[in-house]
Design a protein around this motif. Structure first.
Motif, short mmCIF file in Angstrom:
data_model
loop_
_atom_site.label_atom_id
_atom_site.label_comp_id
_atom_site.label_asym_id
_atom_site.label_seq_id
_atom_site.Cartn_x
_atom_site.Cartn_y
_atom_site.Cartn_z
N GLY B 375 36.29 -29.18 17.77
CA GLY B 375 34.83 -29.34 17.60
C GLY B 375 34.35 -30.45 18.49
N ARG B 376 33.32 -30.15 19.31
CA ARG B 376 32.92 -31.14 20.32
C ARG B 376 32.07 -32.25 19.71
NH1 ARG B 376 29.10 -30.40 24.76
NH2 ARG B 376 29.42 -32.11 26.26
N ARG B 377 30.94 -31.87 19.19
CA ARG B 377 30.08 -32.89 18.59
C ARG B 377 30.11 -32.85 17.07
NH1 ARG B 377 24.91 -31.80 22.44
NH2 ARG B 377 25.84 -32.57 24.37
N ARG B 378 30.89 -31.95 16.54
CA ARG B 378 31.00 -31.80 15.10
C ARG B 378 32.27 -31.05 14.82
NH1 ARG B 378 27.67 -30.87 10.31
NH2 ARG B 378 29.18 -31.44 8.71
N LEU B 379 32.93 -31.43 13.78
CA LEU B 379 34.16 -30.73 13.41
C LEU B 379 33.89 -29.23 13.23
CD1 LEU B 379 37.16 -31.19 12.45
CD2 LEU B 379 36.21 -31.27 10.13
N SER B 380 34.77 -28.41 13.79
CA SER B 380 34.60 -26.96 13.60
C SER B 380 35.83 -26.35 12.92
CB SER B 380 34.34 -26.26 14.93
OG SER B 380 35.42 -26.50 15.83
N THR B 381 37.03 -26.79 13.32
CA THR B 381 38.24 -26.28 12.65
C THR B 381 39.26 -27.40 12.53
OG1 THR B 381 39.21 -25.62 14.77
CG2 THR B 381 38.05 -23.91 13.53
N ILE B 382 40.14 -27.20 11.56
CA ILE B 382 41.31 -28.07 11.45
C ILE B 382 42.54 -27.19 11.56
CG2 ILE B 382 40.20 -29.86 10.05
CD1 ILE B 382 41.41 -28.52 7.56
N ILE B 383 43.61 -27.76 12.08
CA ILE B 383 44.87 -27.03 12.20
C ILE B 383 45.84 -27.62 11.20
CG2 ILE B 383 46.70 -26.25 13.76
CD1 ILE B 383 43.98 -25.44 14.79
N VAL B 384 46.35 -26.77 10.31
CA VAL B 384 47.29 -27.23 9.29
C VAL B 384 48.71 -26.86 9.70
CG1 VAL B 384 47.97 -27.02 6.87
CG2 VAL B 384 45.54 -27.04 7.50
#
Lengths: 161, 976
Positions: B375-384
């Motif tokens: 996510g560039r200016r805002r979180l979009s995904t997380i990797i678990v």
């Protein structure tokens, strides 16, 4: 005879619960002795005296505040030094003086003796404070810095209005 | 849509009071009860800042004073305040806020290129690079780095706000108004003790405002309101919100800063000095993060902050929220979000064996970690676990809680590690009178905090424990398994968000030998700046411990010092600025001097007239020359009220005066004045002046203006400590008397016009050095001293200060036909140099009586202060420089104070230095420059010439050594 000039010479400051004015009709004499008489008040307090008010500001020193027009009071064998022109005298009264004082001085009025007479510092300037009544204080501050002291006091009072 | 992230109900904000504010010029609205941070989030402004070094996008990370990211500039123009944490700013109507530390807009910051250069900007890069060319460091490299990095900028204008100071006294100071603080205040308040409850938030209540936990079966915030209402009803309790205690100092004094935000002369902040007999520190705890790859994106927040925004401010931090935790407390975030109707993306718990139940339908990954985010200016995904991406716009991170131990360490207490809560708790020596309660002491559950606060007050004040029942509350689950760092993260993992310090930086510092936590801090800047590492320090210590193979307790913490929270310099200054920077002492003739257009100069705290220019005079020298000539030929008046005056009385006053002066005073008759030389204990000259004997037991001592206070202090020391049996009393009379020097051959004639009969001023009746009390101007009391600083026939006339203004006017009127002239300190100085009187320049603390040519004055028959040590070999060395006069060989040449004397043909070196010029002036009486100075073997070298070399002004002149007494060496004038 030369004309006397008031130390501050400014009109009283009155703001929300605080009245502040210069007092010009009190003479101050310092009394000093190695053997303080029994009628002297305890250090840090003041008492009534036939000549006025006697404030014990040191172990061997009192200030006599009187309306005697500058006459030297009875000294009980003490050494007397006229201090009437050394100090500006400011009366502070009103129901909010305790609020004002907590911005000025580290004196804790709540635990101090009712008839407090204490040296302190306000705005980096020496002050002798006498509590005449719960809402009535007398401040003695050196003449040479009295102008700055009055100015700072006025700003403080007006800021609290 | 207005406030798109505001929840439809709940929260403690006042929805009936809408407040308008701006962020980067855009007008938006919030509610009363919002912080700036909560209002920004409510409006969907998650990206609010650029990072310190890499200019990476940053969002709001916390909900309190620990905020490392959301530093904004509040206000406009001169009133702009940079580096203000949005999380502690109470929203106000009309508030303006701007992001900072970017070139271009916040969204398009061209210095974000720094992020691409990050491989070259690791910890301490500036110690290793930019080494060549050397001259470029100060002129190019450092300015460039400072310009590119950093926080906000000051306006550069004078701060228009007013700051105040104050003093408070209390039996019990309670710091923090969470459950422990409120409980402590309630117990002590009911016992009638003077209680001061301070809270840095604008709304008291602490975490009870942010949690859904219940007290006595009702929402915690209701118990807060009821308790506050009771406390407010007590006259002995004072509640101070918006007040941060920033330091614990000696003697029970605590420094606190109150945000008042006043206008129109009212203070913006008040710095309080609180004198407390006892202190209950209930400052709570601060949540910490977990270090994992790219954990700095806007939208990644502390879990406790997420709960604050949801529960207290009714703001959804995002539309789809994931939770990353290593403890039970973090799980409450999931339940609170679910209760607020916010979608939960997943719960990732580092513990494989946690038994916590998720809200229905929420995916849970136990024993898992987050290895990367996007996510560039805002979180979009997380990797678990390096595997599955999970879509989410907000990640709540719960890494455990750190008790706020800061204030417990200000007297060098060192926190100790508690394994069960994986945190440092107060340890070692606490500030006297301090008891720590609640989460600040590691009591991390609500019930424990209430019990702890109650016990602290009972213990501190020795009061009846039954005065207040401990309300019922739960000991909620708070188990933690420490987990600090996702080691497998590929991306940069931030430890200190405010200073852009990564896990790699910590490892690099360790690799380079910085194993001490103190060195780590200095090398990487971990834990510096406005947040002082409140969220970063413990993870940083854990990483250092891991890298060095030590335990966390073995690694230890850095030393905590005041201030706990940023304090504006303006607040420390208070009202002591501008005119009130320091008090000015004004002489009784000040108003008159101003009317005459006097040029004033500061001499110590005094303002004195330096000279009195007249129309047509184009240069100060012209004025001063005129004033000197007027005195030497007629009569002049100078205000000398500033000289220190000490009234000395007592049966032993003569013994006292005789013992503090080096010259004899035992036989000074009543009605006479004598010059006195005072030495320090070490034999050096301390001060000089005249002392008049006014009566058998009464003296008046004068001191130099500059030394008045130090001489008085010295005399009091002698009186009280050295000779306590003497009957002697001192009091300052400096302000009591207005005193004027009336000097010049016509001074007697002038005084005769104002002195009341029958006082006789004739030379025989009132001789040189006489003193007397008299009246002037028809009955005004006065004192007259026949003393002279100018070398002329002269007097000093003193009246009570109230008559000072009238006297100067009377003297000027009475002497108008005599050409009476007011003169200032400059003419005074010229005349004393002409006469050869030493003054401050000569009495500089390094000179002896012999150096000044006064050794014959010093008594050999008595004991006095300095009488022993003045005989030290170093002080009796005949080659010591002695006072002499100097005049230029070329009479048109200038000579300067500060020049050093060098023999002809010799180099200007320390070895060849023969002395120095202490005073110099142009003598209008002699028509050329003259000087006083100290030179070796002065009395044997009269008529010899040397070079006076002034290296500072690059000036050299040949001078002749002469007697210091340039005029009237026999003293005929002053005895006339």
């Amino acid at each position: 005879m030369l004309e006397a000039t008031a130390v501050i010479g400014e009109p009283a400051i009155r703001a929300d619960g605080i009245d502040c004015r210069e007092i010009t009709d009190l003479a101050i004499h310092a009394l000093a002795t190695r053997t303080p008489p029994a009628h002297w008040p305890a250090p840090g307090t003041w008492c009534d005296h036939e000549d006025g008010r006697l404030a014990r500001i040191g172990a061997d020193q009192c200030f006599m505040l009187s309306r005697g027009g500058g006459a030297i009071p009875a000294a009980d064998g003490s050494y007397v030094s006229d201090q009437s022109d050394s100090w500006a005298i400011i009366g502070l009264s009103g129901e909010r003086i305790s609020v004002l004082l907590e911005r000025l001085s580290m004196i804790d009025l709540e635990t101090a003796p009712a008839r407090l007479a204490s040296r302190t510092v306000m705005h980096h300037i020496p002050v002798i404070l006498l509590r005449l009544a719960p809402q009535d204080l007398l401040l003695l501050t050196p003449r040479s810095t009295a102008g700055d002291f009055w100015c700072a006091l006025g700003e403080q009072i007006r800021a609290m209005a | 849509m207005n406030q798109p992230f505001r929840l439809p109900g709940g929260g403690l904000v006042d929805r009936s009071r809408s407040l308008g504010f701006s962020f980067n010029g855009g007008a938006i609205r919030g509610f009363a009860g919002d912080t700036l941070a909560s209002a920004l989030l409510a409006n969907g402004r998650h990206f609010v800042a650029r990072s310190f070094k890499y200019h990476r996008p940053r969002g709001i990370f916390s909900s309190g004073p620990e905020e490392p990211n959301a530093l904004l500039t509040i206000g406009e123009g001169a009133a702009a305040t940079p580096n203000t944490r949005a999380t502690v700013v109470e929203l106000a109507d009309g508030l303006t806020a701007r992001s900072q530390n970017h070139r271009g807009t916040l969204e398009r910051d061209w210095l974000a290129v720094n992020d691409l250069l990050s491989p070259f900007l690791s910890a301490g890069f500036y110690y290793k690079t930019f080494m060549w060319p050397r001259s470029f460091w100060e002129s190019v490299y450092e300015p460039a780095i400072r310009s590119a990095a950093g926080l906000g900028a000051l306006s550069g204008e004078e701060d228009p706000d007013v700051y105040d100071k104050g003093f408070l006294h209390t039996d019990l100071l309670v710091i923090g108004s969470g459950p422990a603080g409120l409980m402590a205040a309630l117990v002590a308040g009911r016992a009638g003790k003077r209680v001061l409850l301070v809270e840095e938030d604008f709304r008291p209540g602490g975490r009870l405002l942010a949690e859904r936990l219940e007290v006595n079966g009702a929402p915690g915030h209701q118990w807060v309101s009821a308790t506050l209402a009771e406390l407010e009803s007590f006259r002995n309790v004072r509640i101070m919100p918006r007040t941060s205690v920033f330091g614990a100092f000696d003697h029970g004094v605590h420094g606190a800063l109150e945000q008042v935000n006043g206008t129109d002369g009212r203070p913006r902040q008040i710095l309080w000095r609180i004198h407390a007999a006892h202190v209950v520190l209930a400052a709570g705890a601060t949540e910490r993060s977990i270090v994992f790859g790219r954990n700095d994106r806007p939208g990644i927040m502390l879990a406790g902050a997420v709960r604050s925004y949801v529960n207290r401010f009714a703001v959804a931090p995002g539309r789809r929220v994931a939770l990353f935790t290593n403890n039970d407390d973090g799980w409450r975030t999931a339940h609170d979000l679910a209760a607020a109707g916010i979608e939960l993306a997943a719960i990732i718990d580092t513990r494989a064996d946690s038994g916590n139940e998720p809200p229905a339908g929420t995916p849970v990954h136990r024993g898992a970690t987050i290895t990367e985010t996007n996510g560039r200016r805002r979180l979009s995904t997380i990797i678990v676990n390096d595997e599955r991406p999970i879509l989410c716009d907000t990640l709540a991170v719960a890494g455990g809680w750190n008790p706020n131990v800061h204030l417990t360490c200000h007297h060098r207490g060192r926190p100790v590690w508690r394994e069960d809560i994986a945190a440092f708790v107060p340890g070692g020596e606490l500030p006297p009178g301090m008891i720590v309660a609640g989460a600040a002491n590691g009591a991390l559950t609500l019930a424990a905090a209430l019990r702890s606060g109650h016990a602290a007050a009972v213990s501190a004040m020795e009061i009846d424990a039954g005065l207040a029942e401990i309300p019922s509350a739960e000991d909620e689950a708070a188990t933690i398994t420490p987990f600090w760092h996702v080691a497998g993260s590929r991306g940069r993992a931030w430890v200190d968000l405010q200073n852009d310090v990564t896990a790699k930086d910590v490892k690099l510092a360790c690799q380079e030998g910085f194993h001490s936590v103190e060195l780590l801090k200095r090398y990487t800047t971990l834990g510096m700046a406005t947040d002082q590492g409140k969220t970063a320090n413990v993870p940083g210590i854990a990483l250092l411990a891991e890298a060095t193979g030590r335990s966390i307790p073995q690694t230890g913490t850095t030393i905590f010092r005041p201030p706990y929270t940023p304090v504006a310099i303006g607040a420390l200054a208070g009202r002591s600025r501008g005119r009130h920077f320091r008090p000015r002492r004004l002489t009784p003739s000040h108003r008159w001097a101003e009317e005459q257009g006097a040029v004033l100069v500061e001499t110590g705290a005094w303002l004195r007239a330096q000279w009195f220019p007249r129309e047509g005079e184009s240069h100060w020298r012209e004025t001063v020359d005129r004033e000197v000539r007027a005195v030497r030929s007629g009569v002049g008046i100078c205000d000398v009220s500033t000289l220190g005056k000490i009234d000395i009385q007592g049966a032993d006053a003569t013994t006292f005066v005789n013992s503090v002066y080096a010259n004899a005073f035992a036989r000074l008759p009543v009605g006479k004045t004598r010059y006195g030389l005072m030495l320090r204990e070490d034999g050096m000259v301390m001060d000089d002046g005249t002392t008049a004997r006014l009566g058998e037991t009464h003296y008046l001592m004068t001191t130099t203006t500059a030394n008045a206070a130090s001489v008085f202090r010295h005399l009091e020391f002698c009186r009280q400590c050295l000779w306590p049996r003497l009957d002697v009393h001192l009091i300052s009379a400096t302000d009591q008397w207005a005193q004027y020097a009336v000097a010049g051959p016509k001074s007697r004639e002038l005084l005769q016009r104002i002195v009341d009969a029958p006082f006789d001023l004739a030379n025989d009746a009132f001789a040189f050095m006489a003193c007397a009390g008299l009246t002037i101007c028809n009955g005004t009391p006065a004192r007259l001293y026949r003393i002279s600083f100018s070398g002329e026939l002269a007097y000093e006339l003193a009246v009570p200060a109230r008559f000072g203004d009238a006297l100067i006017r009377a003297l000027m009127r009475a002497g108008s036909d005599l050409g009476v002239t007011a003169y200032g300190t400059e003419a005074l100085g010229v005349m004393r140099i002409e006469k050869g009187h030493p003054a401050g320049n000569e009495l500089d603390g390094r000179t002896t009586a012999a150096d000044l040519g006064m050794e014959r004055m010093v008594s050999a028959k008595k004991d006095f202060i300095g009488s022993v040590l003045r005989h030290r070999p170093g002080l009796t060395d005949p080659s010591r420089p002695r006072l002499a006069g100097f005049r230029p060989v070329d009479r048109t040449a200038r000579i300067h104070t500060g020049a050093h004397f060098i023999g002809h043909g010799k180099a200007f070196t320390t070895e060849n230095d023969e002395g120095w010029m202490s005073s110099a002036c142009h003598s209008p009486t002699l028509g050329h420059d003259i000087g006083l100075g100290f030179i070796r073997h002065a009395h044997e070298r009269l008529g010899e010439t040397v070079r006076a070399v002034d290296a500072l002004r690059r000036h050299e002149v040949e001078v002749e050594i002469v007697s210091p007494h340039f005029i009237d060496p026999e003293g005929e004038r002053l005895r006339a």
